[in-house]
Scaffold this motif. Structure first.
Motif, PDB file in Angstrom:
ATOM      1  N   PRO A 130       1.234  -1.269  -0.017  1.00  0.00           N
ATOM      2  CA  PRO A 130       0.117   0.233  -0.204  1.00  0.00           C
ATOM      3  C   PRO A 130       0.345   1.389   0.244  1.00  0.00           C
ATOM      4  CG  PRO A 130      -0.892  -1.341   1.748  1.00  0.00           C
ATOM      5  CD  PRO A 130       0.113  -2.033   0.946  1.00  0.00           C
ATOM      6  N   VAL A 131       1.580   1.412   0.378  1.00  0.00           N
ATOM      7  CA  VAL A 131       2.466   2.669   0.424  1.00  0.00           C
ATOM      8  C   VAL A 131       2.870   2.892  -0.867  1.00  0.00           C
ATOM      9  CG1 VAL A 131       4.531   2.036   2.379  1.00  0.00           C
ATOM     10  CG2 VAL A 131       5.241   0.851  -0.390  1.00  0.00           C
ATOM     11  N   ILE A 132       2.489   2.324  -2.551  1.00  0.00           N
ATOM     12  CA  ILE A 132       2.453   3.485  -3.316  1.00  0.00           C
ATOM     13  C   ILE A 132       0.919   3.633  -3.769  1.00  0.00           C
ATOM     14  CG2 ILE A 132       3.549   0.658  -4.805  1.00  0.00           C
ATOM     15  CD1 ILE A 132       0.591   1.006  -5.565  1.00  0.00           C
ATOM     16  N   ASP A 133       1.025   4.218  -2.616  1.00  0.00           N
ATOM     17  CA  ASP A 133      -0.475   5.402  -2.408  1.00  0.00           C
ATOM     18  C   ASP A 133       0.511   6.294  -1.622  1.00  0.00           C
ATOM     19  OD1 ASP A 133      -2.913   6.572  -1.734  1.00  0.00           O
ATOM     20  OD2 ASP A 133      -3.582   5.116  -1.851  1.00  0.00           O
ATOM     21  N   PRO A 134       0.939   7.613  -1.627  1.00  0.00           N
ATOM     22  CA  PRO A 134       0.873   8.510  -1.254  1.00  0.00           C
ATOM     23  C   PRO A 134       0.095   8.786   0.325  1.00  0.00           C
ATOM     24  CG  PRO A 134       0.405   9.781  -2.659  1.00  0.00           C
ATOM     25  CD  PRO A 134      -0.026   8.279  -3.457  1.00  0.00           C
ATOM     26  N   ARG A 135      -1.332   8.676   0.266  1.00  0.00           N
ATOM     27  CA  ARG A 135      -2.486   8.966   1.553  1.00  0.00           C
ATOM     28  C   ARG A 135      -1.464   7.574   2.615  1.00  0.00           C
ATOM     29  NH1 ARG A 135      -7.478   8.873  -2.603  1.00  0.00           N
ATOM     30  NH2 ARG A 135      -6.246   6.905  -2.123  1.00  0.00           N
ATOM     31  N   PHE A 136      -0.737   6.650   2.305  1.00  0.00           N
ATOM     32  CA  PHE A 136      -0.976   5.549   3.368  1.00  0.00           C
ATOM     33  C   PHE A 136       0.348   6.300   4.570  1.00  0.00           C
ATOM     34  CE2 PHE A 136       1.099   2.099   4.096  1.00  0.00           C
ATOM     35  CZ  PHE A 136      -0.193   0.801   4.984  1.00  0.00           C
ATOM     36  N   PHE A 137       1.581   5.991   4.022  1.00  0.00           N
ATOM     37  CA  PHE A 137       3.159   6.398   4.036  1.00  0.00           C
ATOM     38  C   PHE A 137       3.305   7.535   3.517  1.00  0.00           C
ATOM     39  CE2 PHE A 137       7.036   4.696   5.308  1.00  0.00           C
ATOM     40  CZ  PHE A 137       6.696   4.995   6.284  1.00  0.00           C
ATOM     41  N   LYS A 138       4.058   7.904   4.302  1.00  0.00           N
ATOM     42  CA  LYS A 138       5.606   9.404   4.241  1.00  0.00           C
ATOM     43  C   LYS A 138       6.342   9.385   4.848  1.00  0.00           C
ATOM     44  CE  LYS A 138       6.132  13.861   3.811  1.00  0.00           C
ATOM     45  NZ  LYS A 138       6.614  15.513   3.505  1.00  0.00           N
ATOM     46  N   ASP A 139       7.399   8.635   4.690  1.00  0.00           N
ATOM     47  CA  ASP A 139       8.659   8.180   4.665  1.00  0.00           C
ATOM     48  C   ASP A 139       9.972   9.801   5.181  1.00  0.00           C
ATOM     49  OD1 ASP A 139      10.945   6.594   5.918  1.00  0.00           O
ATOM     50  OD2 ASP A 139      11.451   5.424   3.940  1.00  0.00           O
ATOM     51  N   ASN A 140       9.353   9.663   6.531  1.00  0.00           N
ATOM     52  CA  ASN A 140      10.374  10.850   6.484  1.00  0.00           C
ATOM     53  C   ASN A 140      11.543  10.471   7.080  1.00  0.00           C
ATOM     54  OD1 ASN A 140       8.424  12.964   5.765  1.00  0.00           O
ATOM     55  ND2 ASN A 140       7.444  13.387   8.028  1.00  0.00           N
ATOM     56  N   LEU A 141      12.029   9.969   7.886  1.00  0.00           N
ATOM     57  CA  LEU A 141      13.215   9.708   8.686  1.00  0.00           C
ATOM     58  C   LEU A 141      14.526   8.800   7.559  1.00  0.00           C
ATOM     59  CD1 LEU A 141      12.109   8.148  12.139  1.00  0.00           C
ATOM     60  CD2 LEU A 141      13.339  10.542  11.724  1.00  0.00           C
ATOM     61  N   LYS A 142      13.563   7.448   6.523  1.00  0.00           N
ATOM     62  CA  LYS A 142      14.122   6.544   6.134  1.00  0.00           C
ATOM     63  C   LYS A 142      14.980   5.698   6.276  1.00  0.00           C
ATOM     64  CE  LYS A 142      12.922  10.606   2.504  1.00  0.00           C
ATOM     65  NZ  LYS A 142      12.168   9.507   1.715  1.00  0.00           N
ATOM     66  N   ILE A 143      14.381   5.432   7.223  1.00  0.00           N
ATOM     67  CA  ILE A 143      16.112   4.710   7.717  1.00  0.00           C
ATOM     68  C   ILE A 143      15.087   3.120   8.063  1.00  0.00           C
ATOM     69  CG2 ILE A 143      16.497   3.279  10.256  1.00  0.00           C
ATOM     70  CD1 ILE A 143      16.575   6.414  11.291  1.00  0.00           C
ATOM     71  N   ARG A 144      15.886   1.872   7.246  1.00  0.00           N
ATOM     72  CA  ARG A 144      15.519   0.191   6.832  1.00  0.00           C
ATOM     73  C   ARG A 144      15.925  -0.516   7.829  1.00  0.00           C
ATOM     74  NH1 ARG A 144      13.698   3.722   4.349  1.00  0.00           N
ATOM     75  NH2 ARG A 144      13.072   3.772   2.123  1.00  0.00           N
ATOM     76  N   PRO A 145      15.100  -1.120   7.911  1.00  0.00           N
ATOM     77  CA  PRO A 145      15.276  -2.341   9.032  1.00  0.00           C
ATOM     78  C   PRO A 145      16.458  -2.974   8.784  1.00  0.00           C
ATOM     79  CG  PRO A 145      13.404  -3.271   7.903  1.00  0.00           C
ATOM     80  CD  PRO A 145      13.991  -1.638   7.824  1.00  0.00           C
ATOM     81  N   GLY A 146      17.620  -2.752  10.215  1.00  0.00           N
ATOM     82  CA  GLY A 146      18.793  -3.655  10.067  1.00  0.00           C
ATOM     83  C   GLY A 146      20.380  -2.629   9.966  1.00  0.00           C
ATOM     84  N   SER A 147      19.836  -1.256   9.761  1.00  0.00           N
ATOM     85  CA  SER A 147      20.596  -0.384   9.284  1.00  0.00           C
ATOM     86  C   SER A 147      20.619   0.217  11.065  1.00  0.00           C
ATOM     87  CB  SER A 147      19.881   1.053   8.849  1.00  0.00           C
ATOM     88  OG  SER A 147      18.716   1.757   9.427  1.00  0.00           O
ATOM     89  N   GLY A 148      21.962   0.616  11.094  1.00  0.00           N
ATOM     90  CA  GLY A 148      22.864   1.253  12.555  1.00  0.00           C
ATOM     91  C   GLY A 148      22.369   2.662  12.725  1.00  0.00           C
ATOM     92  N   ASP A 149      22.683   2.919  14.157  1.00  0.00           N
ATOM     93  CA  ASP A 149      22.056   4.261  14.534  1.00  0.00           C
ATOM     94  C   ASP A 149      22.458   5.402  13.465  1.00  0.00           C
ATOM     95  OD1 ASP A 149      21.470   3.153  16.562  1.00  0.00           O
ATOM     96  OD2 ASP A 149      23.078   3.387  18.026  1.00  0.00           O
ATOM     97  N   THR A 150      21.715   6.323  13.687  1.00  0.00           N
ATOM     98  CA  THR A 150      22.129   7.279  12.533  1.00  0.00           C
ATOM     99  C   THR A 150      21.651   8.910  13.427  1.00  0.00           C
ATOM    100  OG1 THR A 150      20.183   6.141  11.184  1.00  0.00           O
ATOM    101  CG2 THR A 150      20.351   8.381  10.507  1.00  0.00           C
ATOM    102  N   CYS A 151      22.214   9.466  12.344  1.00  0.00           N
ATOM    103  CA  CYS A 151      22.868  11.053  13.461  1.00  0.00           C
ATOM    104  C   CYS A 151      21.410  11.719  12.076  1.00  0.00           C
ATOM    105  CB  CYS A 151      23.953  11.182  13.374  1.00  0.00           C
ATOM    106  SG  CYS A 151      25.093  10.535  14.616  1.00  0.00           S
TER     107      CYS A 151
END
Length: 562
Positions: free
Chosen positions: A330-351
């Motif tokens: 469903p993320v292909i519908d922009p009303r469902f979700f907006k990814d502001n953080l852009k952090i993926r599972p398995g990625s380390g800590d982010t600054c």
């Protein structure tokens, strides 16, 4: 101009409703001693301001939103972890259609509606004698707001109170009589309304949109317990008034869907009518924090601004998205979700620099990432940026329990645990207010252009079975969300698809219960709800109101089934 007004005339709609409708007012109440220094402008504004001042309380997250959303398949609020949101079972009862006559969501909604109506009556009784240049417009706004409050009251409780003078006794109306009264009030107010007001006030265009909403629901309002009989004449009126709003050219669909619900949405051109929540108007909504985890902190400047582990969406509503887009997500519908953080599972800590930190928006699933609070302060990276990492339920003293939102949410022990249920992050946390959490400054949307198109599409289907015309309206809305990606166009249209589309576009905007009744889906079964009782389409009149009217036998009769 007469400037005497009593607190009683402001806080009750009738003597019989004194106990139900009276609340402490924040406005200055004029009397003979204080009115002497008032100009005509100040006095007129002193009567129209209270008319709108009820809206923030009505739209508090546990009042009207709860009534309209938690009673449906869009939202469920379980007894979180056995310690939070128990509230004597009122939210469980709300969702499962076991409403009580003393439950707070219904009682508070009733109180603020009757208070709003009484303030309108007070303004209507005084403004005709004002010599202020805008008094005629103010009077029309007060009359239209009385119609709006009455429409919401008819929608929820099946009753309307009719009175013209603050000292008169109200007449109770139901069904077709109540509907006709509301329609006549909107129509009487419309000619004197202005078009050049902010969306925090009722404009001529806003009343056109509210008239369209009224005509669209006319079949339900005339006979709330029957099978809706949609009349072509009513549907053609919906088309007429939605056409007028669109043709006005005042409004535009927002390319970024979530900008409609941003902190600075007072300039968003899609909004037609809203609860004005700017700071100088004491904005205080908690729409942003209601659904989020207590370990989600959206604002680097406020260590106390977090979620509350409140309601989630049901699996049923989530599955409507999945079924619509399978095999795609469903993320292909922009009303469902907006990814502001852009952090993926398995990625380390982010600054992330504090000024660039924004939580994700829309429907939140799975493991959540965000700011980490330790000893009352957020953890920072060596360069001073904000540390963003995997979240756990530290505020619940459960560091072993990840903030990993699951699809399952129900009233079982597992289904009511803190991570259960996908959450909604639709309104933005205020980045300007004094606390972030308690004083949300995003204006709460009551009516917007997308709904105008969708109402017109529905009326086209119901009036003339005009599927091509309805499809064009729906695709106009979908195609407008171009800031990131537009959802794919639909190829066919019918009433079931239109109902689904209204859910995708308007979720958690206090419309779902009304929509479900109109589409004959409110007696369906969904998570933790199996009641098929048609009498639950409207709520019980609060016991406080019944008790307050008990000295006038037969005046205020409880709704059937309660």
């Amino acid at each position: 101009m007469k400037t005497i007004i009593s607190t009683i005339s402001l806080c009750v709609i009738t003597a019989a409703l004194l106990l139900a409708g009276c609340t402490k007012l924040n406005e200055n109440i004029l009397d003979e001693s204080s009115a002497g220094g008032q100009t005509e402008k100040e006095t007129a504004e002193g009567f129209i301001a209270p008319v709108y001042a009820t809206l923030p309380n009505l739209f508090l997250h546990t009042n009207y939103l709860a009534v309209q959303e938690i009673s449906t398949d869009e939202a469920i609020l379980p007894y979180r972890g056995g310690t939070d949101w128990g509230d004597n079972g009122i939210y469980i009862a709300l969702h499962s259609h076991n409403f009580g006559t003393t439950d707070a969501p219904g009682r508070n909604t009733w109180n603020f509606l009757t208070q709003g109506i009484s303030r309108c009556v007070s303004a209507i009784s005084v403004l005709p004698t004002s010599t202020f240049a805008s008094a005629k417009t103010f009077l029309a706004e007060a009359r239209a707001m009385r119609a709006y409050y009455s429409m919401v009251m008819l929608d929820i409780f099946g009753v309307v109170f009719i009175k013209e003078n603050p000292n008169d006794f109200s007449r109770v109306a139901r069904g077709a009589e109540a509907y006709e009264y509301i329609k006549s009030e909107f129509l009487a107010a419309e000619p004197d309304l202005a078009s050049d007001v902010t969306h925090g006030r009722l404009s001529k265009e806003a009343v056109w949109g509210l008239l369209a909403r009224l005509y669209l629901n006319a079949a339900v309002y005339r006979d709330v317990y029957g099978t809706p009989d949609f009349q072509r004449e009513d549907m053609n009126k919906v088309i007429e008034y939605t056409d007028k709003v669109i043709a006005s050219g005042k409004y535009a669909l927002s390319p970024e869907y979530f900008a409609i619900f941003d902190d600075n949405n007072d300039t968003n051109k899609e909004i037609i009518f809203a609860v004005d929540q700017r700071a100088d108007l004491n904005g205080h909504n908690r729409m942003a924090y209601f659904s989020l985890s207590g370990d989600q902190f959206p604002l680097p400047q406020y260590v106390a601004a977090n979620g509350t582990d409140g309601p989630a969406i049901t699996s049923d509503f989530y599955r409507s998205w999945v079924d619509a887009y399978t095999p795609a997500d469903p993320v292909i519908d922009p009303r469902f979700f907006k990814d502001n953080l852009k952090i993926r599972p398995g990625s380390g800590d982010t600054c992330i620099p504090a000024a660039q930190f924004h939580i994700n928006r829309g429907i939140l699933r799975g493991q959540q990432y965000g700011l980490i609070r330790r000893s009352g302060a957020f953890v920072k990276c060596a360069n001073g940026d904000m540390l963003v990492s995997r979240l756990a339920h530290d505020t619940r003293n459960r560091p072993d329990l990840p903030v990993n939102f699951t699809e399952q949410v129900d009233f079982t022990t597992a289904g009511s645990n803190y991570p259960s249920g996908y959450r909604v992050s639709k309104y933005e946390f205020s980045r300007k207010s004094v606390s972030g959490r308690n004083f949300g400054e995003a204006n709460i949307v009551i009516l917007r252009l997308a709904d105008i198109y969708l109402m017109r599409a529905e009326a086209k289907l119901r009036a003339n079975n005009d599927a091509p015309g309805a499809l064009a309206d729906v695709n106009t809305v979908r195609a407008a969300r171009t800031a990131r990606m537009a959802p794919p166009a639909l190829n066919v249209m019918n009433l079931d698809l239109l109902f689904r589309e209204r859910g995708f576009e308007l979720y958690w905007e206090c419309l779902r219960r009304t929509d479900m009744i109109r589409f004959s889906k409110y007696e369906d079964s969904w998570t933790e709800k199996s009641s098929t009782d048609k009498q639950k389409r409207i709520f019980p009149i609060p016991q406080t109101a019944i008790d307050g009217a008990s000295n006038v036998p037969g005046y205020l009769v409880q709704n059937p089934g309660y």
